[in-house]
Structures are given as C-alpha cells and as structure tokens.
Design a protein around this motif. Structure first.
Motif, PDB file in Angstrom:
ATOM      1  N   LEU A  13       2.734  -2.104  10.438  1.00  0.00           N
ATOM      2  CA  LEU A  13       2.698  -2.684   9.094  1.00  0.00           C
ATOM      3  C   LEU A  13       1.410  -2.322   8.356  1.00  0.00           C
ATOM      4  O   LEU A  13       1.442  -1.914   7.192  1.00  0.00           O
ATOM      5  N   ARG A  14       0.284  -2.469   9.020  1.00  0.00           N
ATOM      6  CA  ARG A  14      -1.002  -2.171   8.365  1.00  0.00           C
ATOM      7  C   ARG A  14      -1.143  -0.678   8.064  1.00  0.00           C
ATOM      8  O   ARG A  14      -1.602  -0.296   6.992  1.00  0.00           O
ATOM      9  N   THR A  15      -0.740   0.148   9.012  1.00  0.00           N
ATOM     10  CA  THR A  15      -0.783   1.593   8.789  1.00  0.00           C
ATOM     11  C   THR A  15       0.194   1.979   7.690  1.00  0.00           C
ATOM     12  O   THR A  15      -0.135   2.783   6.809  1.00  0.00           O
ATOM     13  N   GLY A  16       1.380   1.406   7.726  1.00  0.00           N
ATOM     14  CA  GLY A  16       2.367   1.672   6.677  1.00  0.00           C
ATOM     15  C   GLY A  16       1.840   1.288   5.308  1.00  0.00           C
ATOM     16  O   GLY A  16       2.020   2.025   4.332  1.00  0.00           O
ATOM     17  N   ALA A  17       1.185   0.142   5.212  1.00  0.00           N
ATOM     18  CA  ALA A  17       0.627  -0.295   3.922  1.00  0.00           C
ATOM     19  C   ALA A  17      -0.373   0.729   3.395  1.00  0.00           C
ATOM     20  O   ALA A  17      -0.320   1.124   2.223  1.00  0.00           O
ATOM     21  N   ARG A  18      -1.259   1.159   4.272  1.00  0.00           N
ATOM     22  CA  ARG A  18      -2.291   2.117   3.847  1.00  0.00           C
ATOM     23  C   ARG A  18      -1.692   3.462   3.455  1.00  0.00           C
ATOM     24  O   ARG A  18      -1.989   4.002   2.383  1.00  0.00           O
ATOM     25  N   LEU A  19      -0.831   4.013   4.316  1.00  0.00           N
ATOM     26  CA  LEU A  19      -0.280   5.340   4.054  1.00  0.00           C
ATOM     27  C   LEU A  19       0.686   5.335   2.861  1.00  0.00           C
ATOM     28  O   LEU A  19       0.693   6.274   2.066  1.00  0.00           O
ATOM     29  N   LEU A  20       1.495   4.291   2.734  1.00  0.00           N
ATOM     30  CA  LEU A  20       2.428   4.230   1.606  1.00  0.00           C
ATOM     31  C   LEU A  20       1.707   3.986   0.283  1.00  0.00           C
ATOM     32  O   LEU A  20       2.198   4.408  -0.764  1.00  0.00           O
ATOM     33  N   ALA A  21       0.545   3.337   0.334  1.00  0.00           N
ATOM     34  CA  ALA A  21      -0.259   3.189  -0.888  1.00  0.00           C
ATOM     35  C   ALA A  21      -0.807   4.546  -1.325  1.00  0.00           C
ATOM     36  O   ALA A  21      -0.878   4.842  -2.512  1.00  0.00           O
ATOM     37  N   GLU A  22      -1.180   5.360  -0.337  1.00  0.00           N
ATOM     38  CA  GLU A  22      -1.704   6.693  -0.640  1.00  0.00           C
ATOM     39  C   GLU A  22      -0.598   7.642  -1.089  1.00  0.00           C
ATOM     40  O   GLU A  22      -0.797   8.453  -1.989  1.00  0.00           O
ATOM     41  N   ASP A  23       0.565   7.561  -0.416  1.00  0.00           N
ATOM     42  CA  ASP A  23       1.691   8.448  -0.723  1.00  0.00           C
ATOM     43  C   ASP A  23       2.997   7.709  -0.480  1.00  0.00           C
ATOM     44  O   ASP A  23       3.408   7.535   0.677  1.00  0.00           O
ATOM     45  N   PRO A  24       3.689   7.275  -1.530  1.00  0.00           N
ATOM     46  CA  PRO A  24       4.928   6.517  -1.366  1.00  0.00           C
ATOM     47  C   PRO A  24       6.025   7.269  -0.611  1.00  0.00           C
ATOM     48  O   PRO A  24       6.969   6.653  -0.136  1.00  0.00           O
ATOM     49  N   ALA A  25       5.896   8.564  -0.468  1.00  0.00           N
ATOM     50  CA  ALA A  25       6.911   9.352   0.239  1.00  0.00           C
ATOM     51  C   ALA A  25       6.591   9.538   1.724  1.00  0.00           C
ATOM     52  O   ALA A  25       7.298  10.265   2.423  1.00  0.00           O
ATOM     53  N   THR A  26       5.556   8.870   2.221  1.00  0.00           N
ATOM     54  CA  THR A  26       5.184   9.006   3.626  1.00  0.00           C
ATOM     55  C   THR A  26       6.365   8.660   4.527  1.00  0.00           C
ATOM     56  O   THR A  26       7.062   7.672   4.303  1.00  0.00           O
ATOM     57  N   SER A  27       6.578   9.479   5.546  1.00  0.00           N
ATOM     58  CA  SER A  27       7.717   9.274   6.449  1.00  0.00           C
ATOM     59  C   SER A  27       7.401   8.221   7.513  1.00  0.00           C
ATOM     60  O   SER A  27       6.236   7.962   7.824  1.00  0.00           O
ATOM     61  N   ILE A  28       8.449   7.656   8.069  1.00  0.00           N
ATOM     62  CA  ILE A  28       8.274   6.714   9.175  1.00  0.00           C
ATOM     63  C   ILE A  28       7.622   7.416  10.356  1.00  0.00           C
ATOM     64  O   ILE A  28       6.778   6.837  11.036  1.00  0.00           O
ATOM     65  N   ALA A  29       7.976   8.672  10.583  1.00  0.00           N
ATOM     66  CA  ALA A  29       7.377   9.421  11.694  1.00  0.00           C
ATOM     67  C   ALA A  29       5.867   9.532  11.514  1.00  0.00           C
ATOM     68  O   ALA A  29       5.106   9.354  12.474  1.00  0.00           O
ATOM     69  N   ALA A  30       5.416   9.807  10.293  1.00  0.00           N
ATOM     70  CA  ALA A  30       3.975   9.913  10.036  1.00  0.00           C
ATOM     71  C   ALA A  30       3.290   8.564  10.233  1.00  0.00           C
ATOM     72  O   ALA A  30       2.180   8.492  10.786  1.00  0.00           O
ATOM     73  N   ILE A  31       3.942   7.498   9.806  1.00  0.00           N
ATOM     74  CA  ILE A  31       3.373   6.150   9.979  1.00  0.00           C
ATOM     75  C   ILE A  31       3.281   5.824  11.467  1.00  0.00           C
ATOM     76  O   ILE A  31       2.244   5.318  11.936  1.00  0.00           O
ATOM     77  N   ALA A  32       4.328   6.128  12.217  1.00  0.00           N
ATOM     78  CA  ALA A  32       4.332   5.855  13.657  1.00  0.00           C
ATOM     79  C   ALA A  32       3.212   6.610  14.354  1.00  0.00           C
ATOM     80  O   ALA A  32       2.470   6.037  15.168  1.00  0.00           O
ATOM     81  N   THR A  33       3.070   7.892  14.037  1.00  0.00           N
ATOM     82  CA  THR A  33       2.021   8.706  14.651  1.00  0.00           C
ATOM     83  C   THR A  33       0.643   8.130  14.352  1.00  0.00           C
ATOM     84  O   THR A  33      -0.174   7.954  15.255  1.00  0.00           O
ATOM     85  N   GLU A  34       0.401   7.813  13.100  1.00  0.00           N
ATOM     86  CA  GLU A  34      -0.903   7.268  12.693  1.00  0.00           C
ATOM     87  C   GLU A  34      -1.155   5.902  13.332  1.00  0.00           C
ATOM     88  O   GLU A  34      -2.285   5.568  13.672  1.00  0.00           O
ATOM     89  N   ALA A  35      -0.099   5.105  13.520  1.00  0.00           N
ATOM     90  CA  ALA A  35      -0.237   3.779  14.129  1.00  0.00           C
ATOM     91  C   ALA A  35      -0.352   3.852  15.652  1.00  0.00           C
ATOM     92  O   ALA A  35      -0.657   2.852  16.307  1.00  0.00           O
ATOM     93  N   GLY A  36      -0.079   5.027  16.207  1.00  0.00           N
ATOM     94  CA  GLY A  36      -0.185   5.196  17.653  1.00  0.00           C
ATOM     95  C   GLY A  36       1.001   4.656  18.430  1.00  0.00           C
ATOM     96  O   GLY A  36       0.871   4.254  19.583  1.00  0.00           O
ATOM     97  N   VAL A  37       2.176   4.666  17.789  1.00  0.00           N
ATOM     98  CA  VAL A  37       3.388   4.208  18.470  1.00  0.00           C
ATOM     99  C   VAL A  37       4.454   5.293  18.349  1.00  0.00           C
ATOM    100  O   VAL A  37       4.376   6.159  17.486  1.00  0.00           O
ATOM    101  N   ASP A  38       5.431   5.205  19.225  1.00  0.00           N
ATOM    102  CA  ASP A  38       6.538   6.145  19.187  1.00  0.00           C
ATOM    103  C   ASP A  38       7.406   5.849  17.959  1.00  0.00           C
ATOM    104  O   ASP A  38       7.646   4.688  17.629  1.00  0.00           O
ATOM    105  N   ARG A  39       7.889   6.904  17.327  1.00  0.00           N
ATOM    106  CA  ARG A  39       8.669   6.682  16.110  1.00  0.00           C
ATOM    107  C   ARG A  39       9.956   5.926  16.402  1.00  0.00           C
ATOM    108  O   ARG A  39      10.458   5.194  15.562  1.00  0.00           O
ATOM    109  N   ARG A  40      10.491   6.080  17.613  1.00  0.00           N
ATOM    110  CA  ARG A  40      11.696   5.319  17.971  1.00  0.00           C
ATOM    111  C   ARG A  40      11.416   3.820  17.957  1.00  0.00           C
ATOM    112  O   ARG A  40      12.292   3.026  17.605  1.00  0.00           O
TER     113      ARG A  40
END
Length: 188
Positions: A13-40
């Motif tokens: 959630l926190r990573t998603g908030a930051r990345l989506l604020a920077e780029d609304p088109a950020t993918s879930i895969a990119a958010i998962a990677t940045e958050a350190g969790v598996d995209r699944r």
C-alpha cells in the motif's frame, strides 16, 4: 491476518501510494518489485491496479480520520487544534502522497468519506473565523484553501522539515501571515 502478511500489505500500500503518485500508470508488477514482494502476492489481494488504488485511498482516508479525531477540532482551543492537525496530517500527506480527489469519481463511498472529512475542516476554519483568529474580511473558503495549500507545501516541498516545525510554520503563516508590519504602512 498473519504478521508477515500484514507487513507485506502495508509495504504494498505505501509503495503503491508513492509510485502511483509519481506515475499513475505504474504496474502492479513494478509496485510488487519495489515493495519487495512477489507480484502474485499482490494479485491475490488486488485483482487490478484500480483495486490497489482504492485500497491506498481507503488507507489514506483512515489515517486522515484518525488525525481529525485526535486534533479535537471542536473542543481544543483553535491554535492548539490547528497545530495538532497540521503536525499529524503532514506525515499522512507524506506517507500517502496521492490526491484523494483522483478516486472520487469512481468510488462514491470514498467520496462521501472525503466530503465528511472536508466538512469537518470547513467547520473548524469557520470556528477560527468566528473566534477572531482569522481576519473578518477574508472568506472562510480562502482561509481553508490556504490551509490546504500550506499543508501540501510543508509536506511535499519541504520534506526535511520535521512535522512539529512544519506545524509551527503553517499555524503562524495562517494565523499571522508572512508580511511584516512596517511603521507608516497600513494594509489596504
């Protein structure tokens, strides 16, 4: 929810908030990677980016609700309540940098919560005006817009200022302005 699952959800959630604020088109895969969790892991919880975005907004609204409750906008003296509000809302703005107005068209329940919270602040600003803390010739809507802008400025343009100091600056600026009074000059 298990402790590790709760930590993962919070990180997403926190990573998603930051990345989506920077780029609304950020993918879930990119958010998962940045958050350190598996995209699944993220997809099991959120089927779409919009579902993740809705959860981020819900978390921000929850945090904002706690701030409004703890500031005691009705009971505490205006300067004290204002300082409490700003000191606590600056970190919320930094942690959840997405503008909640983005979600309002898609989620009527979130919009209702945001409107209720906004109404509480409107009533507080009106109270500040009624008690003489704001100039009587300034419309409350102007003062409210200034409060929102000052909080946003403190939170995002001056991220190194600690919340207590940011609150000092915002409260002083809102209640006293930034112009110095010079002898012989009167405001128009």
């Amino acid at each position: 929810m298990r402790a590790d699952a709760a930590r993962n959800l919070d990180a997403v959630l926190r990573t998603g908030a930051r990345l989506l604020a920077e780029d609304p088109a950020t993918s879930i895969a990119a958010i998962a990677t940045e958050a350190g969790v598996d995209r699944r892991t993220v997809y099991r919880r959120f089927a779409t980016r919009e579902a993740l975005l809705a959860a981020v907004f819900e978390a921000k609204l929850d945090s904002s609700q706690r701030v409004l409750d703890q500031a005691r906008l009705v009971e505490a003296p205006v300067p004290v309540a204002l300082h409490r509000y700003v000191e606590a809302i600056v970190p919320v703005s930094r942690e959840w940098p997405l503008d909640t107005r983005r979600m309002m068209r898609a989620d009527p329940d979130a919009n209702a919560r945001r409107e209720e919270q906004s109404g509480r602040l409107d009533r507080f600003v009106q109270r500040a005006a009624d008690e003489g803390f704001l100039r009587s010739d300034v419309p409350p809507g102007w003062a409210r817009a200034m409060l929102d802008h000052l909080v946003d400025t403190a939170a995002h343009q001056f991220p190194r200022i600690e919340p207590p100091q940011a609150a000092d600056l915002v409260v002083d600026t809102l209640l006293n302005g930034v112009g110095g009074r010079r002898p012989g000059l009167t405001p128009r």
